[in-house]
Design an enzyme around this catalytic site. Structure first.
Site, short mmCIF file in Angstrom:
data_model
loop_
_atom_site.label_atom_id
_atom_site.label_comp_id
_atom_site.label_asym_id
_atom_site.label_seq_id
_atom_site.Cartn_x
_atom_site.Cartn_y
_atom_site.Cartn_z
N LYS A 16 0.82 -1.21 0.00
CA LYS A 16 0.00 0.00 0.00
C LYS A 16 0.85 1.26 0.00
O LYS A 16 0.46 2.26 -0.58
CB LYS A 16 -0.96 0.01 1.20
CG LYS A 16 -2.15 -0.91 1.01
CD LYS A 16 -3.31 -0.53 1.90
CE LYS A 16 -4.49 -1.46 1.70
NZ LYS A 16 -5.56 -1.25 2.69
N LYS A 62 -3.93 -11.23 -7.27
CA LYS A 62 -5.22 -11.33 -6.57
C LYS A 62 -6.26 -10.39 -7.20
O LYS A 62 -5.93 -9.29 -7.61
CB LYS A 62 -4.98 -10.94 -5.10
CG LYS A 62 -6.18 -11.09 -4.21
CD LYS A 62 -5.92 -10.43 -2.85
CE LYS A 62 -7.25 -9.95 -2.26
NZ LYS A 62 -7.09 -9.07 -1.10
N LYS A 114 -10.43 -5.14 -5.35
CA LYS A 114 -11.55 -4.23 -5.61
C LYS A 114 -11.09 -2.88 -6.13
O LYS A 114 -11.85 -2.13 -6.70
CB LYS A 114 -12.45 -4.09 -4.38
CG LYS A 114 -11.79 -3.64 -3.12
CD LYS A 114 -12.78 -3.73 -1.95
CE LYS A 114 -12.07 -3.55 -0.61
NZ LYS A 114 -12.95 -3.84 0.52
#
Ligand code: TRP
Length: 331
Positions: free
Chosen positions: A115, A197, A200
């Site tokens: 992140k 992965k 979203k």
């Protein structure tokens, strides 16, 4: 344990639209615990602000995430459904646990590394201490079991380490939580890049299937899914695209790998992708309808969050008074 029941806790962030990865990897499994366990399912809005949010969207998504919990089969009478920021003890215990969490431990968290690479303009302290707040969520309720996707395994192990450390210093205070990571549908991968992965926040809309996508969108996305140059529906590490589709198909149909391979033997990928798309769209249809019904009644959602927060706060208070006493705060 709370009373004579084991405790389940999990959380979902109200950021971004939820994907079939969130559904299959986590939320769909939540309702199986409702009968036997004391279950807490939380909309973790405090976690969401570790990256910049548009206020109106955060608010809307908080309602949506709660509605989605319910639409996915979580009965508000049998589960404690609530919003994290409505129970201030989460933030309070989060701060305390920060003081029992090492800089080195937090620096090793892969989600923090990912992140902070992605949001290099906003590497804030909350992003860094995110796992401690997650530990606080879990430990507040004397949680035994935490159903999460495999990507949260490292955070869960940290929560255990923090709990053990605290218990060693002050005597038994927190239950030590176990992860519940479903073996079958552990990880749903991106349709466009099946080695990473399904996320979203992916900017490629074809890579991600959202729980609330229309049937047409779902089928279109599966038609475009990346496969390989063979024409054989077979589960194999060398075939990440096809294997991911098999996993998704299995999750919605309950079939085994062998059954799926047999069903599509000698047929092309076109047929297979269409079948996966249809199974997925049909499997989600009921969720979509129920979600729409729930979102049309905000007052009911607010009543559910209020009752959930009251219930959660009652249990959180018990743990907090124990923690305060052990640390040495004046009562
Ligand atoms: N970090 C989790 C995720 O991104 C969400 C979360 C927050 C959570 N607190 C939790 C999950 C406590 C399980 C238990 O998916």
């Amino acid at each position: 344990m709370l009373g004579d029941k084991k405790v389940v806790f999990s959380g979902v962030q109200p950021s971004g639209n939820l994907t079939i990865g969130n559904y299959l990897g986590a939320i769909k499994n939540f309702s199986r615990f409702s009968e036997e366990y004391k279950t807490f399912y939380c909309v973790v809005d405090l976690h969401a602000i570790t990256v910049r949010q548009v206020p109106a969207e955060l608010r809307r998504r908080t309602y949506e995430t709660l509605a989605l919990y319910m639409a996915c089969g979580l009965d508000e009478q049998k589960n404690t459904l609530f919003v994290q920021s409505h129970v201030p003890a989460h933030a309070e215990l989060g701060w305390m646990l920060d003081c029992y969490t090492m800089f080195g431990e937090l620096s090793r968290m892969t989600q923090f590394k990912d992140k902070s690479a992605k949001h290099s303009e906003n590497i804030n302290a909350g992003l860094f201490t995110y796992p401690t707040l997650m530990a606080s969520d879990i430990l507040l309720y004397q949680t035994d079991l935490v159903p999460v996707g495999i990507d949260q395994k490292q955070h869960l192990e940290l929560a255990r380490d923090i709990a053990n450390r605290f218990n060693q210093v002050y005597g038994n205070t927190f239950a030590i939580p176990e992860g519940y990571i479903p073996q079958d549908t552990m990880k749903i991968m991106s349709l466009a890049e099946p080695t990473s992965k399904m996320s979203k926040s992916d900017t490629n809309q074809n890579a991600v299937v959202y729980i609330l996508d229309s049937k047409d969108d779902i089928i279109r996305k599966f038609k475009k899914a990346v496969t390989d140059s063979e024409a054989e529906v077979r589960f194999s590490e060398e075939k990440p695209g096809v294997s991911n589709l098999i996993t998704i198909y299995r999750a919605f149909t309950g079939k085994t790998v062998e059954e799926v391979e047999r069903e599509f033997a000698g047929r092309g990928y076109g047929d297979f992708k269409l079948a996966v798309g249809e199974a997925c769209a049909d499997g989600l249809a009921a969720v979509r309808d129920e979600f729409a019904r729930l979102m049309a009644d905000k007052a009911h959602l607010e009543a559910v969050m209020k009752a959930g927060a009251d219930e959660a706060a009652y249990y959180a208070r018990k743990t907090m008074s124990k923690v305060r006493r052990k640390i040495g705060f004046v009562n």
